[in-house]
Structures are given as C-alpha cells and as structure tokens.
Design a protein around this motif. Structure first.
Motif, PDB file in Angstrom:
ATOM      1  N   SER A 186      -6.629   2.890 -10.593  1.00 38.73           N
ATOM      2  CA  SER A 186      -5.197   3.146 -10.451  1.00 38.73           C
ATOM      3  C   SER A 186      -4.572   3.592 -11.775  1.00 38.73           C
ATOM      4  O   SER A 186      -3.808   4.557 -11.826  1.00 38.73           O
ATOM      5  N   GLU A 200      -6.060   0.534  -1.287  1.00 42.75           N
ATOM      6  CA  GLU A 200      -6.650   1.799  -1.743  1.00 42.75           C
ATOM      7  C   GLU A 200      -5.806   2.379  -2.865  1.00 42.75           C
ATOM      8  O   GLU A 200      -4.568   2.347  -2.806  1.00 42.75           O
ATOM      9  N   GLN A 216       0.827  -1.211   0.000  1.00 38.02           N
ATOM     10  CA  GLN A 216       0.000   0.000   0.000  1.00 38.02           C
ATOM     11  C   GLN A 216       0.860   1.258   0.000  1.00 38.02           C
ATOM     12  O   GLN A 216       0.586   2.217  -0.737  1.00 38.02           O
ATOM     13  N   LYS A 239     -10.618  -1.592  -9.501  1.00 38.78           N
ATOM     14  CA  LYS A 239      -9.542  -0.927  -8.761  1.00 38.78           C
ATOM     15  C   LYS A 239      -8.313  -0.705  -9.645  1.00 38.78           C
ATOM     16  O   LYS A 239      -7.646   0.326  -9.545  1.00 38.78           O
TER      17      LYS A 239
END
Length: 236
Positions: A91, A235, A10, A87
């Motif tokens: 990104s 995230e 992360q 996701k």
C-alpha cells in the motif's frame, strides 16, 4: 457488522489519495516478536521498570546490564515480515507512508520504501564515541569498541532521549497530507507518537484495527479484532 466495516474500509482504501499507517508492536507479534507490556511481553517478569532499564542512564552507567537486556529480550534476527508488513508495504509503495513505533526493521525487510521508524532501528548500531557502525554479530559479542573504548549501542530512542526532529517533522507532514489514516497494533498511549493524530486534516478518515479499543477514540472508526485476520481480507 464486521463485514460492513471491512467493506467500508476497503472502499476508502481504494479511493484514498494518500494513506498513512501508524503501527506498533501488535503488528510484529505475528512474526514471533513479543510486545512490551502484555503477559509474555519483553517487560514481563523484569524487576527493573522499563523506564529505567531502557534509559540513557543505564546505557552509560550500567552498559553491561543494558546490553544483556536488549540482547536477551529485544533482538530477533531470524524474524521475518508477516502478511500485515507485506500488505502495508504494498500500500505504501503505491500511495502511502508508514510511521511505525517498531524497532525490528521488518517493515523495510518487507520492501516498504516509505517507512519512518519513529523510535529508531535496533540494527542501526554504532559507537557513541566515534559513530562507527557495527553489525549485529559484532554488537552481540561486545558492547565496547576496542579502538576507543566507546560504548556501542543500538539506534533506538531510549527513555531520557528525544525523538529525532527530522523524523518528527516528516511524520507530522505525512499525517497532514493524508486523507486516510489507519492505526494498527498499538495501544496508542506512548507520546509523542500518540500525539501525531492531532495534526490530521479534519476531513481525513481515521480507522483503528486493534484487539482492544483505543483510549482516544473520538472520530475513529474501530475494527476490534486480530489485525492479521483483517488484513488478510483487504486488498491494496
């Protein structure tokens, strides 16, 4: 230990200038699309070797057999992008590039604007004689273009065919310009896709999120587990 690796990944995602993702069939299995070689995969129970059934030779010399196989085993028009697709799209649209082996088009459906479909797209359908485009429904009904009797085919790379050179160079460029590379949902044994990693910047960090370890693991940080679970905790 897994928690520590997730925290480390992360942090690297947050600080990365440019991320390149390398993905395979293990991403789309969560959308109900089988992978290739595992039990229940599209090759499971097929008598003819995949190198034969999905070859340019079969396409041109046994087009009905080729058409039957791809229609019955490879098309899933109702499949929808899952959390991993979404996701990665988020990104890539921020600061990344996706190079995928998948031919199902789900990454583009997820809104990813930076996708290189390394092996093509099943829904890029055209006549081999005149290059006219066809819809999935048209191809489903016939593999012959009635106007010129040309064979209609999906725009995927078959055994016996070369990777599109433009896509190859774009992929190499993306790898060279990334400081973080994330491999996901692929056994990473199909060439030349698996060879892309050799073009990386020596200082680039490389992670693999996979159910099984990769054969080439030198310099790769591995998270062994279900990619859907891993991405749900990241995230972007």
């Amino acid at each position: 230990m897994l928690k520590d690796k997730l925290t480390q990944l992360q942090n690297e995602i947050a600080s990365a200038k440019h991320i390149t993702y390398l993905t395979g069939a293990g991403v789309s299995t969560h959308s109900g699309i089988p992978d290739y070689r595992s039990k229940g995969g599209i090759y499971d129970g097929v008598a003819m070797p995949p190198e034969q059934i999905l070859s340019d030779d079969t396409l041109y010399n046994a087009p009905e057999q080729f058409h039957d196989f791809v229609m019955n085993n490879m098309y899933f028009p109702n499949a929808k992008p899952n959390l991993i697709h979404n996701k990665i799209a988020q990104s890539c649209n921020k600061n990344g590039q996706l190079i995928t082996q998948n031919v199902d088009g789900l990454d583009k459906k997820a809104g990813n604007q930076h996708v290189i479909e390394f092996h093509g797209n099943l829904y890029d359908i055209f006549c081999t004689k005149c290059q006219k485009s066809f819809t999935y429904d048209e191809y489903k009904s016939s593999y012959i273009h009635q106007q010129d009797q040309g064979i209609i085919r999906p725009g995927i790379v078959l055994y016996g065919e070369a990777i599109d050179q433009t896509k190859l160079m774009q992929s190499v460029n993306a790898i060279q310009n990334s400081n973080l590379i994330i491999i996901c949902g692929t056994s990473f044994v199909v060439y030349p896709f698996a060879q892309l990693l050799t073009y990386r910047n020596p200082s680039a960090r490389v992670w693999a999120i996979n159910k099984t370890p990769l054969a080439q693991d030198a310099g790769i940080n591995a998270i062994i587990g279900d990619a859907l679970d891993v991405f749900s905790q990241l995230e972007f």
